[in-house]
Design an enzyme around this catalytic site. Structure first.
Site, short mmCIF file in Angstrom:
data_model
loop_
_atom_site.label_atom_id
_atom_site.label_comp_id
_atom_site.label_asym_id
_atom_site.label_seq_id
_atom_site.Cartn_x
_atom_site.Cartn_y
_atom_site.Cartn_z
N HIS A 100 27.24 -38.18 -43.86
CA HIS A 100 26.06 -37.43 -44.54
C HIS A 100 26.44 -36.73 -45.72
O HIS A 100 27.54 -35.81 -45.77
CB HIS A 100 25.20 -36.90 -43.39
CG HIS A 100 26.35 -35.54 -42.73
ND1 HIS A 100 26.87 -36.14 -41.60
CD2 HIS A 100 26.56 -34.34 -42.77
CE1 HIS A 100 27.85 -35.22 -40.90
NE2 HIS A 100 27.28 -34.15 -41.73
N HIS A 102 26.02 -33.28 -47.80
CA HIS A 102 25.43 -32.04 -47.91
C HIS A 102 25.06 -31.60 -49.29
O HIS A 102 25.83 -31.44 -50.05
CB HIS A 102 26.26 -30.80 -47.31
CG HIS A 102 26.50 -30.95 -45.82
ND1 HIS A 102 25.78 -30.26 -45.01
CD2 HIS A 102 27.43 -31.82 -45.11
CE1 HIS A 102 26.21 -30.40 -43.65
NE2 HIS A 102 27.31 -31.34 -43.74
P1 5GP Z 1 28.74 -31.77 -40.54
O1 5GP Z 1 29.36 -30.65 -39.81
O2 5GP Z 1 28.64 -32.87 -39.37
O3 5GP Z 1 28.99 -32.08 -41.82
O4 5GP Z 1 27.02 -31.47 -40.39
C1 5GP Z 1 26.16 -31.81 -39.67
C2 5GP Z 1 25.07 -31.04 -39.83
O5 5GP Z 1 23.99 -31.55 -39.28
C3 5GP Z 1 24.97 -29.43 -39.76
O6 5GP Z 1 24.64 -28.74 -41.01
C4 5GP Z 1 23.85 -29.34 -38.72
O7 5GP Z 1 22.99 -28.21 -38.92
C5 5GP Z 1 22.77 -30.59 -39.02
N1 5GP Z 1 22.16 -31.09 -38.00
C6 5GP Z 1 22.72 -31.31 -36.49
N2 5GP Z 1 21.84 -31.70 -35.70
C7 5GP Z 1 20.53 -31.97 -36.54
C8 5GP Z 1 19.42 -32.53 -36.21
O8 5GP Z 1 18.96 -32.92 -35.15
N3 5GP Z 1 18.40 -32.52 -37.41
C9 5GP Z 1 18.91 -31.88 -38.58
N4 5GP Z 1 17.91 -32.18 -39.45
N5 5GP Z 1 20.03 -31.63 -38.60
C10 5GP Z 1 21.06 -31.66 -37.78
#
Ligand code: 5GP
Ligand code: ZN
Length: 139
Positions: A100, A102
């Site tokens: 993903h 950001h």
């Molecule tokens: P990572 O640390 O994997 O780069 O970021 C994961 C992101 O996914 C985090 O910013 C977190 O807030 C977001 N996130 C986790 N679970 C969910 C969810 O169920 N729905 C949405 N919309 N965002 C999520």
């Protein structure tokens, strides 16, 4: 599709999300725990864990949405800029194992930092070491 993946569940509609853009292969939705107003995630609909796992057409499709959406996100929340990035792998802070991007809107004086702040202590590399690193990547 991965059975226990939160983002696959969002793609399938089993977990609700605030979708802001969608194509055949890409979905963009608001982060549930935003770092800033408008914090948006852009994902391929197909399950891939790492950015390097993406087939070329899919990485292109993801970046097309990122490029198109970033100024729209900024305009929507009246931001002054944005950081755009991927946490790739647990060591880099990836918590959801579905790649993903950001998009984090930034505001003058918001107290945040540039993307340079994500790494640990800076290495002190001489020219030979930089040459060796470049060679290793090229190989
Ligand atoms: P990572 O640390 O994997 O780069 O970021 C994961 C992101 O996914 C985090 O910013 C977190 O807030 C977001 N996130 C986790 N679970 C969910 C969810 O169920 N729905 C949405 N919309 N965002 C999520
Ligand atoms: Zn997934």
């Amino acid at each position: 599709m991965s059975d226990d993946c939160i983002f696959c569940s969002i793609v399938d509609g089993d977990i609700p999300a605030r979708t802001v853009a969608e194509t055949d292969d890409v979905l963009a939705f608001l982060d549930a725990n935003p770092l800033a107003r408008g914090h948006t995630l852009v994902i391929p609909k197909a399950h891939h864990e790492h950015v390097g796992d993406l087939p070329a057409d899919l990485s292109g499709a993801v970046f097309d949405v990122v490029a198109e959406l970033t100024p729209r996100v900024q305009a929507a929340v009246d931001a002054d800029g944005a950081n755009v990035g991927i946490n790739d792998g647990a060591a880099a802070g990836q918590e959801v194992p579905h790649v993903h991007v950001h998009i984090v809107p930034r505001f003058e004086g918001d107290g945040g930092a540039p993307i340079h702040a994500v790494a640990g202590e800076r290495p002190d590399l001489d020219d030979d070491e930089l040459d060796a690193v470049a060679e290793a990547i090229r190989e």
